[in-house]
Design a protein around this motif. Structure first.
Motif, PDB file in Angstrom:
ATOM      1  N   THR A 195       8.146  11.102 -10.538  1.00  5.02           N
ATOM      2  CA  THR A 195       7.953  11.914 -11.729  1.00  5.02           C
ATOM      3  C   THR A 195       7.948  11.295 -12.780  1.00  5.02           C
ATOM      4  O   THR A 195       8.864  10.492 -13.208  1.00  5.02           O
ATOM      5  N   TRP A 196       6.727  11.035 -13.601  1.00  5.44           N
ATOM      6  CA  TRP A 196       6.472  10.203 -14.601  1.00  5.44           C
ATOM      7  C   TRP A 196       6.803  10.807 -15.973  1.00  5.44           C
ATOM      8  O   TRP A 196       6.367  11.831 -16.010  1.00  5.44           O
ATOM      9  N   PHE A 218       2.540   1.927  -3.400  1.00  7.54           N
ATOM     10  CA  PHE A 218       1.823   2.390  -4.398  1.00  7.54           C
ATOM     11  C   PHE A 218       1.533   3.936  -4.256  1.00  7.54           C
ATOM     12  O   PHE A 218       1.371   4.755  -5.193  1.00  7.54           O
ATOM     13  N   GLY A 219       1.404   4.150  -2.913  1.00 11.36           N
ATOM     14  CA  GLY A 219       1.143   5.464  -2.514  1.00 11.36           C
ATOM     15  C   GLY A 219       2.550   6.454  -3.014  1.00 11.36           C
ATOM     16  O   GLY A 219       2.525   7.502  -3.496  1.00 11.36           O
ATOM     17  N   GLU A 220       3.723   5.792  -2.794  1.00 11.09           N
ATOM     18  CA  GLU A 220       5.025   6.478  -3.321  1.00 11.09           C
ATOM     19  C   GLU A 220       4.983   6.587  -4.666  1.00 11.09           C
ATOM     20  O   GLU A 220       5.191   7.794  -5.185  1.00 11.09           O
ATOM     21  N   LEU A 221       4.437   5.676  -5.428  1.00  9.81           N
ATOM     22  CA  LEU A 221       4.333   5.735  -7.074  1.00  9.81           C
ATOM     23  C   LEU A 221       3.550   6.840  -7.537  1.00  9.81           C
ATOM     24  O   LEU A 221       3.990   7.652  -8.301  1.00  9.81           O
ATOM     25  N   LYS A 222       2.373   7.027  -6.702  1.00  4.76           N
ATOM     26  CA  LYS A 222       1.265   7.865  -7.294  1.00  4.76           C
ATOM     27  C   LYS A 222       1.945   9.243  -6.700  1.00  4.76           C
ATOM     28  O   LYS A 222       1.586  10.328  -7.594  1.00  4.76           O
ATOM     29  N   THR A 223       2.375   9.761  -5.754  1.00  2.00           N
ATOM     30  CA  THR A 223       2.746  10.899  -5.095  1.00  2.00           C
ATOM     31  C   THR A 223       4.106  11.540  -5.421  1.00  2.00           C
ATOM     32  O   THR A 223       4.282  12.680  -5.771  1.00  2.00           O
ATOM     33  N   ASN A 224       5.149  10.635  -5.288  1.00  2.02           N
ATOM     34  CA  ASN A 224       6.545  11.043  -5.341  1.00  2.02           C
ATOM     35  C   ASN A 224       7.267  10.671  -6.469  1.00  2.02           C
ATOM     36  O   ASN A 224       8.482  11.178  -6.789  1.00  2.02           O
ATOM     37  N   SER A 233       0.867  -1.297  -0.045  1.00  3.04           N
ATOM     38  CA  SER A 233      -0.062  -0.060  -0.082  1.00  3.04           C
ATOM     39  C   SER A 233       0.724   1.211   0.037  1.00  3.04           C
ATOM     40  O   SER A 233       0.637   2.195  -0.934  1.00  3.04           O
TER      41      SER A 233
END
Length: 64
Positions: free
Chosen positions: A19-20, A11-17, A8
């Protein structure tokens, strides 16, 4: 429970931190990787065939 919490948070790190990259950059880099992969495969094939010929000539010379 620890594993679920870890996933969990990941996934939170991937969403917020994270830069895609833009889609155009992803496509460009994918093409570059594909081209270099093909070139590397062709070079490896060439070296392999070269050694195959060399070994065949050495064995042919030793056989005579």
């Amino acid at each position: 429970m620890k594993v679920t919490n870890y996933i969990s948070e990941a996934f939170g790190e991937l969403k917020t931190n994270v830069t895609w990259p833009e889609w155009a950059e992803v496509q460009r880099l994918t093409i570059i990787v594909a081209v270099f992969s093909v070139l590397f495969a062709l070079i490896t094939f060439g070296v392999d065939k070269g050694f195959e010929v060399l070994v065949a000539k050495v064995y042919g010379f030793l056989k005579n």
